[in-house]
Write a protein that holds these residues in place. Sequence first.
Motif, short mmCIF file in Angstrom:
data_model
loop_
_atom_site.label_atom_id
_atom_site.label_comp_id
_atom_site.label_asym_id
_atom_site.label_seq_id
_atom_site.Cartn_x
_atom_site.Cartn_y
_atom_site.Cartn_z
N TRP A 252 0.82 -1.21 0.15
CA TRP A 252 -0.03 -0.09 0.01
C TRP A 252 0.95 1.19 0.00
CZ3 TRP A 252 1.14 2.94 4.65
CH2 TRP A 252 1.76 2.18 5.48
N ALA A 253 2.13 1.00 0.08
CA ALA A 253 2.81 2.36 0.06
C ALA A 253 3.68 2.75 -1.30
CB ALA A 253 4.05 2.24 1.18
N ARG A 254 3.72 3.94 -1.37
CA ARG A 254 4.24 4.48 -2.74
C ARG A 254 5.46 5.49 -2.78
NH1 ARG A 254 1.96 9.00 -4.86
NH2 ARG A 254 0.06 9.60 -4.00
N ARG A 255 5.51 6.25 -1.77
CA ARG A 255 6.38 7.39 -1.49
C ARG A 255 6.23 7.93 -0.12
NH1 ARG A 255 4.48 13.30 -3.13
NH2 ARG A 255 2.50 13.39 -1.70
N ALA A 256 7.08 8.92 0.25
CA ALA A 256 7.24 9.41 1.75
C ALA A 256 7.41 8.61 2.59
CB ALA A 256 5.81 10.27 1.68
N LEU A 257 8.32 7.74 2.57
CA LEU A 257 8.78 6.76 3.74
C LEU A 257 9.30 7.44 4.61
CD1 LEU A 257 8.09 3.56 3.80
CD2 LEU A 257 10.33 3.04 2.97
N TRP A 258 8.70 7.62 5.91
CA TRP A 258 9.44 8.55 6.76
C TRP A 258 9.34 7.92 8.16
CZ3 TRP A 258 5.21 13.14 6.07
CH2 TRP A 258 5.66 13.85 4.71
N ALA A 259 10.42 8.53 8.83
CA ALA A 259 10.45 8.44 10.42
C ALA A 259 10.61 7.13 11.11
CB ALA A 259 9.75 9.33 11.06
N PRO A 260 11.48 6.21 10.63
CA PRO A 260 11.35 4.83 11.16
C PRO A 260 11.63 4.71 12.51
CG PRO A 260 13.29 5.04 9.82
CD PRO A 260 12.56 6.13 9.68
N ALA A 261 10.81 3.77 13.36
CA ALA A 261 10.90 3.77 14.52
C ALA A 261 11.10 2.17 15.14
CB ALA A 261 9.71 4.04 15.34
N PRO A 262 12.33 1.88 15.53
CA PRO A 262 12.54 0.59 15.71
C PRO A 262 12.47 -0.09 17.11
CG PRO A 262 14.69 1.57 15.98
CD PRO A 262 13.42 2.67 15.75
N VAL A 263 12.05 -1.38 17.16
CA VAL A 263 11.93 -1.93 18.56
C VAL A 263 12.06 -3.53 18.50
CG1 VAL A 263 9.33 -2.36 18.36
CG2 VAL A 263 10.66 -2.05 20.58
N GLU A 264 12.53 -4.19 19.31
CA GLU A 264 12.62 -5.55 19.33
C GLU A 264 11.71 -6.02 20.41
OE1 GLU A 264 13.65 -9.40 20.98
OE2 GLU A 264 14.02 -7.54 22.01
N ARG A 265 11.02 -7.26 20.10
CA ARG A 265 10.02 -8.02 20.95
C ARG A 265 10.11 -9.34 20.70
NH1 ARG A 265 5.93 -5.06 24.00
NH2 ARG A 265 5.76 -6.37 25.93
N ASP A 266 10.50 -10.18 21.55
CA ASP A 266 10.25 -11.73 21.40
C ASP A 266 11.33 -12.08 20.36
OD1 ASP A 266 8.81 -11.64 23.85
OD2 ASP A 266 6.92 -11.48 22.62
N GLY A 267 12.42 -11.80 20.15
CA GLY A 267 13.33 -12.27 19.10
C GLY A 267 12.90 -11.69 17.70
N LYS A 268 11.98 -10.83 17.64
CA LYS A 268 11.42 -10.27 16.25
C LYS A 268 11.83 -8.74 16.42
CE LYS A 268 9.58 -13.67 14.06
NZ LYS A 268 9.97 -14.22 12.66
N TYR A 269 12.23 -8.22 15.20
CA TYR A 269 12.65 -6.59 15.03
C TYR A 269 11.62 -6.15 14.27
CZ TYR A 269 17.12 -8.32 16.82
OH TYR A 269 17.87 -8.97 17.69
N TYR A 270 10.79 -5.03 14.75
CA TYR A 270 9.82 -4.25 14.23
C TYR A 270 10.39 -2.96 13.72
CZ TYR A 270 7.02 -8.02 16.31
OH TYR A 270 6.50 -9.37 16.36
N LEU A 271 9.71 -2.55 12.77
CA LEU A 271 10.21 -1.11 12.21
C LEU A 271 8.70 -0.26 11.85
CD1 LEU A 271 12.88 0.50 11.87
CD2 LEU A 271 12.73 0.01 9.45
N TYR A 272 8.27 0.56 12.44
CA TYR A 272 7.19 1.28 12.43
C TYR A 272 7.73 2.63 11.36
CZ TYR A 272 5.44 -1.63 16.00
OH TYR A 272 5.05 -2.56 16.80
#
Length: 565
Positions: free
Chosen positions: A86-106
């Motif tokens: 659903w994304a096409r442009r303006a990819l902004w301001a990543p926020a990283p966090v690790e939880r239960d061995g998985k790495y998430y990027l908002y």
Amino acid sequence: MALAGLPAAAAPAGAPADLVTATAGNPFVDGWYADPDVTVYDGTYWVFPTTSAPYDDQTYLDAFSSTDLVHWTKHERVLDVADVSWARRALWAPAPVERDGKYYLYFGANDIQGDDELGGIGVAVADRPEGPYVDAIGEPLVGAFVNGAQPIDQDVFVDDDGQAYLYYGGHGHANVALLEDGMTSLGRFEDGTTFREITPSEDYVEGSQMVKRGDTYYYMWSEGGWTGPDYAVSYATADSPVGPFGPARRVLSQDPSVARGSGHNGIVNVPGTDDWYLFYHRRPLSQTDPNARVLAYDRVRFDADGVMQPVTMHVQDDFADGNSLGWSTSGGDWRARRGAYTVEASGQARSLLDTRFSEVAQEARVTLRGGRGDAGLLFRVSRPGADVLDGYYAGISAAGSVFLRSSQGGTWSRLASAPLPRAVGRAHVLRVEAVGDRIEVHVDGTRRLAVTDGRHGRGMNGLRAARATAAFDDVVVAPAPDDAVAMYGDCDHGALLGTYAEGDHLPPAPDAVSSLRVPPGWAVTLFDGPGQTGASLTKTASDGCLVDDGWNDRTESFRVERVGG
């Protein structure tokens, strides 16, 4: 991403527990980037920024990692819009966090301006910090305006009890929501609502960031316009992660001598210490393109009451990172290697910083290794053409002298000189102090030249060599207010730490002060406790080392005052 209660573990390998600032120089990585967030995974620092480019070209995210906050490794395209349906442009301001061995990027995508558009805040997941990250849910996690908040500029905070929170918001409004344990869905507050507005100030614009120190929550945000010189970072505190928040305080502002447009920060604590660093972007002074933004970080300190002290954009470079980012060269062969900045110059060579200091104290460790010429410091430089410049040059000559020259249109005139034994083959701490039309040149802690000359009032700072081989190290550029206190990390007035006007101050690093200069009419009181507490020592009209007073590397805070009439 901000973590609460970072574990009291050993600091990452090689991390300097008392790093004054980015002493290896800002920017700390190459390229145009913005909106950095920072976290620590298994002893490694990770920075995730926005790729600073026109919106249609913001289609991927890079990351950078370091074990010592000095040497950085680039990880390209950790997330690409090709992996987000659903994304096409303006990819902004990543926020990283690790939880239960998985790495998430908002992340934010598409810069939606209304609820009729597809976009908002998404979440991607990976098995490793460097990715590759892929869309976790196939749609935006937050895809509409709520409480007037544009769904952008997200931050994720995990509290001590394990509850995760999502902070976000543009268009002058901020919201907080609960993240469920799986980190890919939103929960509800006790009153049944999903979103709670927490806009902390009428000046709030964007860039939410949450961090916890002790029992206090620090909510940070950006104010002003990101394309203008008024971009800045403020914060407010609370006893709860959802507020209410106290009065706003400014912690980072632009500096017209160093950079504009400073803002949108991340913040990190060195594990096992109370050392904190503010990561942010800023626009170099010579750049007019709004997207010409670079990444920087500087030390942030707290006083005895937990108040964040305003961050200073220090200008320092010890070249420990093996690069010369931020320096612009002309002539000669300039190289950053083995912790020094070297040049081989058959003619004239210079390397300039994009600064604009007027009242300035500039210092470097200069070693004239060979040749028949000279090497030293450039300051108040303007109109730097390919072969000419206007400004001042304080240097060391192979003929055995220290000198001060002025250039007008490339024509140099000598203002003063003095003999300097052992000029070649020895490292000399060379410092200039320019206040108004008064210019002093110091060598190894001793004033050697003093002149009055008002031809050049403001400009860039840099290094120069002519017909010589030279090495430069420990470069520091700082404002030099008239008749103010200066503090140094060495007893010979070397390693300039800063210059300070009237008021209460913290040194750039605790227990770092070894000597000071207190001009007539001023007094400085040193304290061995934070917040001007503990044992104290007052110095007036002093120009000496603190060893004899029993105060070497002991100062935790200090006060500068005017005395007399």
